[in-house]
Write a protein that holds these residues in place. Structure first.
Motif, PDB file in Angstrom:
ATOM      1  N   LYS A   8      -0.023  -4.860  -8.223  1.00 43.36           N
ATOM      2  CA  LYS A   8      -1.345  -4.321  -8.335  1.00 43.36           C
ATOM      3  C   LYS A   8      -2.200  -4.925  -7.718  1.00 43.36           C
ATOM      4  N   LYS A   9      -2.752  -6.426  -7.488  1.00 40.90           N
ATOM      5  CA  LYS A   9      -2.802  -7.036  -6.420  1.00 40.90           C
ATOM      6  C   LYS A   9      -2.884  -7.161  -5.696  1.00 40.90           C
ATOM      7  N   LEU A  10      -1.838  -6.539  -4.415  1.00 39.46           N
ATOM      8  CA  LEU A  10      -0.540  -6.414  -3.183  1.00 39.46           C
ATOM      9  C   LEU A  10      -1.248  -5.018  -3.093  1.00 39.46           C
ATOM     10  N   ASN A  13       0.834  -0.863   0.163  1.00 36.91           N
ATOM     11  CA  ASN A  13       0.160  -0.008  -0.001  1.00 36.91           C
ATOM     12  C   ASN A  13       1.040   1.651   0.202  1.00 36.91           C
ATOM     13  N   ASP A  14       1.303   1.159  -1.518  1.00 36.12           N
ATOM     14  CA  ASP A  14       2.575   2.757  -1.706  1.00 36.12           C
ATOM     15  C   ASP A  14       2.831   3.102  -3.070  1.00 36.12           C
ATOM     16  N   ASP A  15       3.952   3.539  -2.706  1.00 27.68           N
ATOM     17  CA  ASP A  15       4.345   4.347  -4.112  1.00 27.68           C
ATOM     18  C   ASP A  15       4.919   2.704  -4.836  1.00 27.68           C
ATOM     19  N   VAL A  16       5.082   2.219  -5.588  1.00 27.11           N
ATOM     20  CA  VAL A  16       5.738   1.637  -5.495  1.00 27.11           C
ATOM     21  C   VAL A  16       6.639   1.072  -7.137  1.00 27.11           C
ATOM     22  N   VAL A  17       7.512   0.492  -7.452  1.00 30.52           N
ATOM     23  CA  VAL A  17       8.774   1.535  -8.560  1.00 30.52           C
ATOM     24  C   VAL A  17       9.646  -0.637  -8.431  1.00 30.52           C
ATOM     25  N   ILE A  18       8.395  -0.499 -10.297  1.00 27.29           N
ATOM     26  CA  ILE A  18       9.493  -1.568 -10.487  1.00 27.29           C
ATOM     27  C   ILE A  18      10.591  -1.735 -11.376  1.00 27.29           C
ATOM     28  N   VAL A  19      11.287  -2.404 -10.752  1.00 22.52           N
ATOM     29  CA  VAL A  19      12.760  -1.876 -12.251  1.00 22.52           C
ATOM     30  C   VAL A  19      12.976  -3.015 -12.557  1.00 22.52           C
ATOM     31  N   GLN A  20      13.064  -3.565 -14.336  1.00 27.27           N
ATOM     32  CA  GLN A  20      12.858  -4.602 -14.811  1.00 27.27           C
ATOM     33  C   GLN A  20      12.892  -4.327 -15.826  1.00 27.27           C
TER      34      GLN A  20
END
Ligand code: R5P
Length: 286
Positions: free
Chosen positions: A73-75, A47-54
Protein backbone atom coordinates in the motif's frame (compact mmCIF):
# COMPACT_ATOMS: atom_id res chain seq x y z
CA UNK A 1 0.58 -6.46 -12.84
CA UNK A 2 3.30 -7.16 -10.28
CA UNK A 3 3.43 -10.43 -8.34
CA UNK A 4 4.89 -10.30 -4.84
CA UNK A 5 6.01 -13.65 -3.45
CA UNK A 6 5.79 -13.99 0.31
CA UNK A 7 8.08 -16.46 2.02
CA UNK A 8 5.49 -19.28 2.11
CA UNK A 9 4.88 -19.30 -1.65
CA UNK A 10 7.97 -18.18 -3.54
CA UNK A 11 7.95 -20.92 -6.17
CA UNK A 12 4.23 -20.64 -6.85
CA UNK A 13 4.48 -16.84 -7.09
CA UNK A 14 7.35 -17.16 -9.62
CA UNK A 15 5.33 -19.64 -11.64
CA UNK A 16 2.42 -17.20 -11.69
CA UNK A 17 4.57 -14.34 -12.93
CA UNK A 18 5.97 -16.59 -15.69
CA UNK A 19 2.50 -17.71 -16.71
CA UNK A 20 1.19 -14.14 -16.79
CA UNK A 21 4.38 -12.61 -18.22
CA UNK A 22 4.51 -9.97 -15.50
CA UNK A 23 7.06 -8.69 -13.00
CA UNK A 24 7.96 -10.73 -9.93
CA UNK A 25 9.29 -9.31 -6.71
CA UNK A 26 10.26 -11.48 -3.79
CA UNK A 27 9.66 -9.99 -0.38
CA UNK A 28 12.82 -10.00 1.72
CA UNK A 29 11.51 -11.44 4.95
CA UNK A 30 13.64 -12.19 7.95
CA UNK A 31 13.08 -12.51 11.68
CA UNK A 32 14.38 -10.24 14.41
CA UNK A 33 16.29 -12.03 17.18
CA UNK A 34 13.10 -12.15 19.26
CA UNK A 35 11.22 -13.84 16.40
CA UNK A 36 9.21 -10.85 15.18
CA UNK A 37 8.81 -10.52 11.44
CA UNK A 38 10.71 -7.98 9.32
CA UNK A 39 9.89 -7.68 5.66
CA UNK A 40 10.75 -5.33 2.81
CA UNK A 41 9.82 -5.05 -0.84
CA UNK A 42 12.77 -3.64 -2.72
CA UNK A 43 10.89 -1.54 -5.30
CA UNK A 44 10.82 2.23 -5.63
CA UNK A 45 7.14 2.27 -6.40
CA UNK A 46 4.33 -0.16 -7.18
CA UNK A 47 1.96 2.03 -9.13
CA UNK A 48 0.24 -1.00 -10.65
CA UNK A 49 -2.11 -3.92 -9.90
CA UNK A 50 -0.23 -5.81 -7.19
CA UNK A 51 -0.82 -9.44 -6.26
CA UNK A 52 0.54 -10.78 -2.98
CA UNK A 53 0.93 -14.56 -2.86
CA UNK A 54 1.24 -15.78 0.70
CA UNK A 55 -0.35 -18.35 2.99
CA UNK A 56 -1.95 -17.45 6.30
CA UNK A 57 -0.59 -20.58 7.95
CA UNK A 58 1.29 -21.07 10.18
CA UNK A 59 0.79 -17.92 12.27
CA UNK A 60 4.19 -16.50 11.28
CA UNK A 61 3.01 -16.39 7.65
CA UNK A 62 -0.20 -14.64 8.64
CA UNK A 63 1.78 -11.85 10.29
CA UNK A 64 3.97 -11.57 7.18
CA UNK A 65 0.83 -11.23 5.05
CA UNK A 66 -0.40 -8.31 7.19
CA UNK A 67 2.96 -6.56 6.92
CA UNK A 68 3.24 -7.15 3.16
CA UNK A 69 -0.14 -5.55 2.60
CA UNK A 70 0.98 -2.41 4.39
CA UNK A 71 4.29 -2.31 2.48
CA UNK A 72 2.52 -2.72 -0.86
CA UNK A 73 0.00 0.00 0.00
CA UNK A 74 2.76 2.41 1.00
CA UNK A 75 4.53 1.74 -2.32
CA UNK A 76 1.43 3.07 -4.09
CA UNK A 77 -0.36 -0.07 -5.34
CA UNK A 78 -3.36 0.88 -7.47
CA UNK A 79 -5.22 -2.31 -6.57
CA UNK A 80 -4.21 -5.13 -4.28
CA UNK A 81 -5.16 -8.78 -4.76
CA UNK A 82 -4.37 -11.40 -2.14
CA UNK A 83 -3.76 -14.93 -3.37
CA UNK A 84 -3.94 -17.12 -0.27
CA UNK A 85 -3.14 -20.64 -1.54
CA UNK A 86 -3.75 -22.15 1.91
CA UNK A 87 -6.06 -20.17 4.13
CA UNK A 88 -5.38 -21.03 7.78
CA UNK A 89 -8.08 -20.98 10.44
CA UNK A 90 -10.83 -21.96 7.99
CA UNK A 91 -11.86 -24.95 10.09
CA UNK A 92 -13.02 -22.93 13.13
CA UNK A 93 -15.79 -21.35 11.08
CA UNK A 94 -18.30 -21.07 13.92
CA UNK A 95 -18.61 -21.21 17.67
CA UNK A 96 -18.83 -24.93 18.41
CA UNK A 97 -18.81 -24.44 22.21
CA UNK A 98 -19.66 -21.29 24.17
CA UNK A 99 -16.61 -19.16 24.82
CA UNK A 100 -14.85 -19.96 21.54
CA UNK A 101 -13.98 -17.32 18.91
CA UNK A 102 -15.18 -17.42 15.33
CA UNK A 103 -11.58 -17.72 14.15
CA UNK A 104 -12.31 -17.76 10.41
CA UNK A 105 -14.31 -14.55 10.69
CA UNK A 106 -11.58 -12.84 12.71
CA UNK A 107 -9.05 -13.71 9.99
CA UNK A 108 -11.16 -12.56 7.04
CA UNK A 109 -12.07 -9.32 8.82
CA UNK A 110 -8.45 -8.40 9.41
CA UNK A 111 -7.07 -9.71 6.12
CA UNK A 112 -9.71 -7.78 4.19
CA UNK A 113 -8.89 -4.38 5.68
CA UNK A 114 -6.52 -3.20 2.97
CA UNK A 115 -7.00 -5.40 -0.08
CA UNK A 116 -9.35 -5.10 -3.07
CA UNK A 117 -9.78 -8.76 -4.04
CA UNK A 118 -9.04 -12.21 -2.60
CA UNK A 119 -8.44 -15.62 -4.18
CA UNK A 120 -8.15 -18.81 -2.14
CA UNK A 121 -7.72 -22.42 -3.26
CA UNK A 122 -10.01 -25.18 -1.93
CA UNK A 123 -10.73 -23.31 1.27
CA UNK A 124 -12.15 -25.67 3.88
CA UNK A 125 -15.48 -23.81 4.16
CA UNK A 126 -16.28 -21.60 1.19
CA UNK A 127 -18.98 -19.70 3.09
CA UNK A 128 -16.41 -17.94 5.26
CA UNK A 129 -15.24 -15.97 2.24
CA UNK A 130 -18.48 -14.04 2.44
CA UNK A 131 -17.04 -12.23 5.45
CA UNK A 132 -14.73 -10.42 3.02
CA UNK A 133 -16.30 -7.18 1.86
CA UNK A 134 -14.23 -7.11 -1.35
CA UNK A 135 -14.66 -9.47 -4.34
CA UNK A 136 -13.49 -12.98 -3.52
CA UNK A 137 -13.37 -16.41 -5.12
CA UNK A 138 -12.32 -19.88 -4.10
CA UNK A 139 -10.50 -21.67 -6.93
CA UNK A 140 -10.75 -25.42 -7.30
CA UNK A 141 -7.72 -27.68 -7.63
CA UNK A 142 -9.76 -30.67 -8.85
CA UNK A 143 -8.85 -30.24 -12.53
CA UNK A 144 -5.15 -29.84 -11.78
CA UNK A 145 -5.28 -33.08 -9.73
CA UNK A 146 -7.29 -34.90 -12.41
CA UNK A 147 -4.91 -33.80 -15.18
CA UNK A 148 -1.97 -35.09 -13.18
CA UNK A 149 -3.50 -38.58 -12.85
CA UNK A 150 -5.02 -38.83 -16.34
CA UNK A 151 -3.61 -41.81 -18.20
CA UNK A 152 -2.19 -43.36 -15.02
CA UNK A 153 -4.55 -46.33 -14.87
CA UNK A 154 -6.88 -45.06 -12.16
CA UNK A 155 -10.15 -47.06 -12.11
CA UNK A 156 -12.03 -45.31 -9.33
CA UNK A 157 -11.85 -41.91 -7.58
CA UNK A 158 -13.00 -41.73 -3.96
CA UNK A 159 -13.34 -39.02 -1.35
CA UNK A 160 -12.81 -40.12 2.27
CA UNK A 161 -16.14 -38.66 3.37
CA UNK A 162 -19.46 -37.49 2.05
CA UNK A 163 -18.51 -33.83 2.66
CA UNK A 164 -15.87 -34.08 -0.08
CA UNK A 165 -17.95 -36.01 -2.59
CA UNK A 166 -18.11 -33.06 -5.00
CA UNK A 167 -14.32 -33.09 -5.22
CA UNK A 168 -14.32 -36.80 -6.14
CA UNK A 169 -17.01 -36.06 -8.71
CA UNK A 170 -15.05 -33.17 -10.26
CA UNK A 171 -11.85 -35.24 -10.44
CA UNK A 172 -13.63 -38.40 -11.66
CA UNK A 173 -15.60 -36.59 -14.35
CA UNK A 174 -12.51 -34.79 -15.65
CA UNK A 175 -10.62 -38.13 -15.78
CA UNK A 176 -13.64 -39.92 -17.15
CA UNK A 177 -13.58 -42.62 -14.45
CA UNK A 178 -16.26 -43.58 -11.88
CA UNK A 179 -16.30 -41.87 -8.50
CA UNK A 180 -17.81 -42.49 -5.09
CA UNK A 181 -17.25 -41.58 -1.46
CA UNK A 182 -16.34 -43.42 1.72
CA UNK A 183 -18.09 -42.91 5.06
CA UNK A 184 -15.96 -41.35 7.79
CA UNK A 185 -16.58 -41.05 11.53
CA UNK A 186 -14.05 -38.97 13.47
CA UNK A 187 -13.09 -40.66 16.75
CA UNK A 188 -10.52 -38.07 17.92
CA UNK A 189 -8.26 -35.34 16.51
CA UNK A 190 -6.08 -37.91 14.81
CA UNK A 191 -8.19 -41.10 14.63
CA UNK A 192 -11.06 -41.81 12.27
CA UNK A 193 -13.09 -44.86 11.31
CA UNK A 194 -13.82 -45.34 7.62
CA UNK A 195 -16.35 -47.69 6.08
CA UNK A 196 -15.74 -49.24 2.66
CA UNK A 197 -17.03 -47.70 -0.54
CA UNK A 198 -20.39 -48.78 -1.83
CA UNK A 199 -18.75 -49.40 -5.18
CA UNK A 200 -16.87 -52.61 -5.83
CA UNK A 201 -13.13 -51.98 -5.26
CA UNK A 202 -11.82 -55.50 -5.91
CA UNK A 203 -8.73 -55.40 -8.13
CA UNK A 204 -9.11 -51.66 -8.78
CA UNK A 205 -6.52 -48.89 -8.77
CA UNK A 206 -8.13 -46.34 -6.51
CA UNK A 207 -7.30 -42.64 -6.17
CA UNK A 208 -8.36 -40.97 -2.90
CA UNK A 209 -8.77 -37.19 -3.14
CA UNK A 210 -9.18 -34.85 -0.18
CA UNK A 211 -8.83 -31.14 0.49
CA UNK A 212 -6.10 -31.58 3.07
CA UNK A 213 -3.96 -34.07 4.90
CA UNK A 214 -3.18 -32.95 8.41
CA UNK A 215 -2.33 -35.77 10.84
CA UNK A 216 -2.87 -38.35 8.09
CA UNK A 217 -5.41 -40.23 10.24
CA UNK A 218 -8.08 -40.01 7.54
CA UNK A 219 -5.85 -41.39 4.81
CA UNK A 220 -4.43 -44.18 6.98
CA UNK A 221 -7.96 -45.35 7.77
CA UNK A 222 -9.12 -44.96 4.16
CA UNK A 223 -6.19 -46.98 2.80
CA UNK A 224 -6.86 -49.71 5.35
CA UNK A 225 -10.57 -49.87 4.43
CA UNK A 226 -9.71 -50.05 0.72
CA UNK A 227 -7.14 -52.76 1.19
CA UNK A 228 -9.73 -54.79 3.13
CA UNK A 229 -12.19 -54.14 0.31
CA UNK A 230 -9.74 -55.71 -2.16
CA UNK A 231 -8.32 -52.63 -3.93
CA UNK A 232 -5.27 -53.42 -6.07
CA UNK A 233 -3.52 -50.09 -5.40
CA UNK A 234 -4.35 -46.88 -3.55
CA UNK A 235 -2.95 -43.51 -4.66
CA UNK A 236 -3.56 -40.40 -2.62
CA UNK A 237 -3.81 -36.76 -3.69
CA UNK A 238 -4.83 -33.73 -1.69
CA UNK A 239 -4.79 -30.02 -2.27
CA UNK A 240 -3.10 -28.95 0.97
CA UNK A 241 -0.38 -31.17 2.41
CA UNK A 242 -0.01 -29.98 6.00
CA UNK A 243 1.56 -33.26 7.14
CA UNK A 244 1.74 -32.47 10.86
CA UNK A 245 3.66 -34.71 13.29
CA UNK A 246 5.58 -36.60 10.58
CA UNK A 247 2.37 -37.56 8.81
CA UNK A 248 4.16 -37.79 5.46
CA UNK A 249 6.66 -40.36 6.72
CA UNK A 250 3.84 -42.27 8.39
CA UNK A 251 1.86 -42.36 5.15
CA UNK A 252 4.59 -43.13 2.71
CA UNK A 253 7.49 -44.84 4.45
CA UNK A 254 10.17 -44.45 1.81
CA UNK A 255 7.73 -44.46 -1.11
CA UNK A 256 7.01 -40.74 -1.47
CA UNK A 257 5.23 -41.31 -4.78
CA UNK A 258 2.30 -42.85 -2.89
CA UNK A 259 1.08 -39.39 -1.79
CA UNK A 260 0.91 -36.19 -3.79
CA UNK A 261 -0.36 -32.72 -3.05
CA UNK A 262 -0.67 -29.36 -4.72
CA UNK A 263 1.84 -26.57 -4.29
CA UNK A 264 -0.48 -24.46 -2.12
CA UNK A 265 1.88 -25.58 0.64
CA UNK A 266 5.36 -26.13 -0.74
CA UNK A 267 6.98 -29.40 0.37
CA UNK A 268 8.73 -32.47 -1.07
CA UNK A 269 5.54 -33.99 -2.53
CA UNK A 270 3.80 -30.82 -3.75
CA UNK A 271 4.22 -31.72 -7.40
CA UNK A 272 0.74 -30.73 -8.64
CA UNK A 273 0.76 -27.07 -9.57
CA UNK A 274 -2.21 -24.77 -9.09
CA UNK A 275 -0.43 -21.97 -10.98
CA UNK A 276 -2.62 -22.64 -14.04
CA UNK A 277 -5.92 -22.17 -12.26
CA UNK A 278 -4.70 -19.12 -10.33
CA UNK A 279 -3.14 -17.38 -13.33
CA UNK A 280 -6.32 -17.95 -15.31
CA UNK A 281 -8.35 -16.25 -12.57
CA UNK A 282 -5.85 -13.40 -12.23
CA UNK A 283 -5.97 -12.86 -15.97
CA UNK A 284 -9.72 -12.32 -15.98
CA UNK A 285 -11.12 -8.81 -16.14
CA UNK A 286 -12.43 -7.33 -12.88
C1 R5P B 1 -11.97 -33.08 6.86
O1 R5P B 1 -13.06 -32.58 6.80
C2 R5P B 1 -10.93 -32.81 5.84
O2 R5P B 1 -11.46 -32.85 4.55
C3 R5P B 1 -9.78 -33.78 5.92
O3 R5P B 1 -10.24 -35.09 5.63
C4 R5P B 1 -9.14 -33.78 7.28
O4 R5P B 1 -8.92 -32.49 7.75
C5 R5P B 1 -7.85 -34.55 7.25
O5 R5P B 1 -7.28 -34.53 8.51
P1 R5P B 1 -6.33 -35.69 9.02
O6 R5P B 1 -5.24 -35.85 8.02
O7 R5P B 1 -5.84 -35.17 10.36
O8 R5P B 1 -7.17 -36.91 9.18
Amino acid sequence: MIIVGGSSSKDLAKELSNALGCAYVQAATTRFPDGECYTRIDNESMNDDVVIVQNTYPDSNLIEMFLLQDAVKKLGAKRMTLVIPYFGYARQDRVFRPGEPESAKVMTKHLGMMCDRVFTVDIHKESILDYFECPHRDLKAAHAIADHFKGKNIDLVLSPDVGAKDRAKAVGERMDVPYDHLEKVRLSGSDVRISPAKMDCVGKNVLIVDDMISTGGTIVAAKQALREAGARSVSVACTHGLFVNNALERLTGNALEAVLCCNTLENEVSHISVAGIISEALGEKW
